[in-house]
Each structure stands twice: as structure tokens, then as C-alpha cells.
Design an enzyme around this catalytic site. Structure first.
Site, mmCIF file in Angstrom:
data_model
loop_
_atom_site.group_PDB
_atom_site.id
_atom_site.type_symbol
_atom_site.label_atom_id
_atom_site.label_comp_id
_atom_site.label_asym_id
_atom_site.label_seq_id
_atom_site.Cartn_x
_atom_site.Cartn_y
_atom_site.Cartn_z
ATOM 1 C CD GLU A 179 -2.767 -1.325 2.472
ATOM 2 O OE1 GLU A 179 -2.651 -0.479 3.366
ATOM 3 O OE2 GLU A 179 -3.594 -2.255 2.523
ATOM 4 C CG ASN A 222 -0.492 -7.132 -1.242
ATOM 5 O OD1 ASN A 222 -1.139 -7.777 -2.055
ATOM 6 N ND2 ASN A 222 -0.854 -7.028 0.038
ATOM 7 C CG HIS A 258 -9.536 -6.256 1.281
ATOM 8 N ND1 HIS A 258 -9.812 -7.350 2.062
ATOM 9 C CD2 HIS A 258 -8.199 -6.044 1.382
ATOM 10 C CE1 HIS A 258 -8.695 -7.784 2.631
ATOM 11 N NE2 HIS A 258 -7.699 -7.010 2.231
ATOM 12 C CD GLU A 287 -4.253 -8.276 1.968
ATOM 13 O OE1 GLU A 287 -5.126 -7.558 2.488
ATOM 14 O OE2 GLU A 287 -3.040 -8.024 2.027
ATOM 15 C CG ASP A 289 -12.383 -9.523 2.534
ATOM 16 O OD1 ASP A 289 -12.322 -8.547 1.763
ATOM 17 O OD2 ASP A 289 -11.907 -9.495 3.690
HETATM 18 C C1 XIL Z 1 -6.096 -6.652 8.423
HETATM 19 C C2 XIL Z 1 -6.286 -7.858 9.333
HETATM 20 O O1 XIL Z 1 -7.158 -8.759 8.690
HETATM 21 C C3 XIL Z 1 -6.836 -7.468 10.678
HETATM 22 O O2 XIL Z 1 -6.807 -8.571 11.560
HETATM 23 C C4 XIL Z 1 -6.025 -6.315 11.273
HETATM 24 O O3 XIL Z 1 -6.631 -5.883 12.480
HETATM 25 C C5 XIL Z 1 -5.918 -5.177 10.304
HETATM 26 O O4 XIL Z 1 -5.374 -5.632 9.086
HETATM 27 N N1 XIL Z 1 -4.793 -4.786 3.839
HETATM 28 C C6 XIL Z 1 -3.759 -5.576 4.280
HETATM 29 C C7 XIL Z 1 -3.987 -6.492 5.415
HETATM 30 O O5 XIL Z 1 -2.680 -5.582 3.678
HETATM 31 O O6 XIL Z 1 -2.822 -6.671 6.169
HETATM 32 C C8 XIL Z 1 -5.124 -6.032 6.292
HETATM 33 O O7 XIL Z 1 -5.377 -7.041 7.278
HETATM 34 C C9 XIL Z 1 -6.354 -5.748 5.475
HETATM 35 C C10 XIL Z 1 -6.079 -4.665 4.470
#
Ligand code: XIL
Length: 372
Positions: A179, A222, A258, A287, A289
Site C-alpha cells: 500500500e 501488494n 477487498h 486478500e 473478501d
Molecule cells: C487486516 C487484518 O485482517 C486485521 O486482523 C487487522 O486488524 C488489520 O489488518 N490490507 C492488508 C492487510 O494488507 O494486512 C489487512 O489485514 C487488510 C487490508
């Protein structure tokens, strides 16, 4: 997403207690274990081609620490069984982040990551390392410390060298830089301590140090919000081309994924991954969801579940359509441990399994694309 949360000492201690009754997953006969009573097509990993990794995040640290349940990875036997049987790749959800693995200056806390890597080996899984250079979830000693530029540079180099070399040969992909751009495609020069204090050149150094510590690991950028071809993904496209021309060891570009059903499915995901593939990079979905509006206590409607399944499936199909996209990771697989309701008020049900680990339509949608 600025997410900073420090684990309490008590929570850390309880996370470290392994109940005697909890056996580690049985050693597999081959490198890809088939749980008793299951046919090959019954789990995601067995539905996938041998060279395609279907992954998930290992629940622990971060938001989990403030929840009422005990640390899932160490305490929930059913969780561990599903983790082993369904996935061929696992990512540390929080356990390799700075605040977790490097809680005090020069003092590392490797126990959880060691356990994750060991679990992966016992179960024939690869591991994604996450993450080395980020603006979020950094320990207070680092963010509030009054370090000279020279000291900060040494701190980062020491961290990367120590963490990456400890797991050298055991981590398939590292999210080296996480990020680094905002939604306009501008470097996070204020939020990211490394870029702010040391300038953008530190990013290439992070990749070089990681590569020295583990020449086999594939090193990734990422980010979220880079699924489509947009200002942010353009910024990566440019910086990566520059780095490749300079011989900086960058091997991959990953979209987090996400997604929210409030918005349409990101347009052109496959074409966007393809343009990075065309640069000779690996790509990955790291990641994913898919969250939906859900009043507390309410269940998703059939229409919501169908739409969610469609988003998951389209994301997977996009990855499957790109030659060098061999890794597709869902950010948790069971709703009860998902970060979504904790971070996105009024939204939830973002994973592929119900709280009792039964499968949602999204699970079957992924499975049907994997077996093709
Ligand atoms: C999130 C985790 O899922 C949580 O448990 C934590 O409290 C906060 O971070 N982008 C990322 C991840 O790169 O590391 C993040 O994970 C979600 C967003």
C-alpha cells in the site's frame, strides 16, 4: 486503510498457550494431504491444478486480539483442520507485521510465525509473507522513536534481513511493499514512515535487501483498489517498469481484492493483471473478501449470496485467465473470524463459509471454477 492496533500482553500470552489436546495436523503421505473420507474434488486445494495455489490468511493478531474468542490458529481444532484440508497456500494475517513480529527495538517475536511455517510444511502448503514495508500496524517504538535517517535505514535493513533470512526457502512470495500509493496514485510520503523519512529510494532498497536474504522468494508489491486499470494501478505499472529497467528485484504485482457489493465488480481485472504479466511479472490475488451490507444479527439474502459468489468467481476466473497468476488467496475463510465487521460498520458475511464451517454459494462457485 490505516489500521494500527497493539496487542495487550495478556492477549499475546493467551495466544501462545497451546492446549495439550491439540494435535498438529497429521503429516501428509504426499506433499498434498487428502483428509480421510474426502474425494479429491471435495476441497478447494484438491480442485485446483497442481501449479495453482489457493490460499487463505491464518487468523491471529490484529483485530482478533480484541475479540471474545481465543486465538483461532492455536485453539480452534476445527479451524485448523479446514485450514489444512482446503488450502495449499497460507498467509500470515498479522503475525509477520512489524507491530507483531518486532514489538520492541531489536526484539523479535517469532513464535507464531514459526508455528505458521511449520504448519504449512506439515500440510504441504506454501507460505506468503506479509509484509515488510507498510505505513500501518507499525510498533509505537518505531513510529514515535526519534531516529536519525541513518538509524532508521539500519533498522529497516536489519528487520528485513532478520525476518526474511529466518524463513529463507520457506516463503514462496513476500509482500515486500504494501500500500505505498494512495487512491490518486501518489506515494504515501506522509503516512509511510520509511518514504517520509528516507525518500522513495528506500522502496528499491527494501526489495534488494529481501532478495539478498532469500534469493528464491518472489518479491511483490501488494495493494487494494488496484484491481481495475486506474490511477493507482497505473502508478504501480510505472514504478515497476522503472525498477525492472534498473534491475531492482521485483517479481510480482498483487491485488488484494477487498471487494464490496456496494460497488460493481472491478472492471477489467483480467486485463489489468495481464498488463503486469506482460512485463514478465507474476501476479496474484492476495486478500480477497466480498463484503455486503448486513444489519447486525441479520442473515444474507439468497440474492446477496448469489452476487457474492459471482464476485468471488469472477475474481478467480480473471486470475486463472492470466498465465503468471498462480496464487489466489481469500482473506479468511469463515465469517466468525473475518476482519470485515470490525472494520466496516454495517457490513459483513464476507467470506466463503458460515460460522460452523459449512460452505456458502461463494465456496462452490470457487470450486467449480477450480475444477474446470
Ligand atoms: C487486516 C487484518 O485482517 C486485521 O486482523 C487487522 O486488524 C488489520 O489488518 N490490507 C492488508 C492487510 O494488507 O494486512 C489487512 O489485514 C487488510 C487490508
Amino acid at each position: 486503510m490505516k489500521v494500527t492496533r497493539l496487542a495487550s500482553a495478556a492477549a499475546i500470552a493467551s495466544a501462545l498457550v497451546l492446549p495439550a489436546a491439540l494435535p498438529s495436523a497429521a503429516a501428509p503421505p504426499s506433499d498434498r494431504p487428502l483428509p480421510p473420507g474426502l474425494a479429491k474434488q471435495d476441497t478447494l486445494r484438491w480442485s485446483a491444478a497442481d501449479d495453482f495455489y489457493i490460499g487463505t490468511a491464518v487468523a491471529g493478531g490484529g483485530h482478533h486480539v480484541s475479540q471474545s474468542y481465543p486465538a483461532p490458529f492455536f485453539n480452534d481444532q476445527q479451524y485448523r483442520e479446514v485450514l489444512a484440508s482446503e488450502f495449499s497456500s497460507i498467509s500470515a494475517e498479522n503475525q509477520m507485521k512489524w507491530e507483531f513480529i518486532h514489538p520492541q527495538r531489536g526484539r523479535y517475536r517469532f513464535a507464531e510465525t514459526d508455528a505458521i511455517v511449520e504448519f504449512a510444511q506439515e500440510n504441504g502448503q506454501v507460505v506468503r509473507g506479509h509484509t515488510l514495508l507498510w505505513h500501518s500496524q507499525n510498533p509505537e517504538w518505531l513510529e514515535e522513536g526519534d531516529f536519525s535517517d541513518q538509524e532508521l535505514r539500519a533498522i529497516l535493513k536489519d528487520h528485513i534481513t532478520t525476518v526474511v533470512s529466518r524463513y529463507a526457502g520457506q516463503i514462496q512470495q513476500w509482500d515486500v511493499a504494501n500500500e505505498i500509493f494512495d487512491s490518486e496514485g501518489t506515494l504515501r510520503t506522509e503516512e509511510n514512515i520509511w518514504i517520509r523519512e528516507l525518500g522513495p529510494g528506500i522502496i528499491a532498497d527494501a526489495f534488494r535487501w529481501a532478495h539478498e536474504a532469500d534469493p528464491e522468494a518472489k518479491l511483490f508489491f501488494n495493494d487494494y483498489g488496484v484491481e481495475a486499470n486506474n490511477a493507482k494501478s497505473d502508478a504501480y505499472y510505472e514504478v515497476i517498469q522503472k525498477y525492472l529497467a534498473q534491475g531492482v528485484p521485483v517479481h510480482g504485482f498483487a491485488v488484494q481484492g477487498h471487494l464490496s457489493m456496494r460497488y460493481g465488480f472491478p472492471a477489467g481485472l483480467e486485463a489489468n493483471l495481464q498488463r503486469f504479466d506482460d512485463l514478465g511479472l507474476e501476479t496474484a490475488v492476495t486478500e480477497i473478501d466480498v463484503r455486503m451490507d448486513l444489519p447486525i444479527g441479520a442473515d444474507p439474502t439468497a440474492a446477496q449470496l448469489e452476487k457474492q459468489a459471482n464476485y468471488y468467481q469472477r475474481a478467480l476466473e480473471a486470475c486463472l485467465g492470466v498465465e503468471g497468476c498462480n496464487s489466489f488467496t481469500i482473506w479468511g475463510f469463515v465469517d466468525k473470524y473475518s476482519w470485515v465487521p470490525v472494520f466496516f460498520e454495517g457490513q459483513g458475511a464476507a467470506t466463503v463459509m458460515w460460522n460452523d464451517f459449512t460452505r456458502k454459494p461463494a465456496y462452490y462457485a470457487l470450486q467449480s471454477s477450480l475444477v474446470k
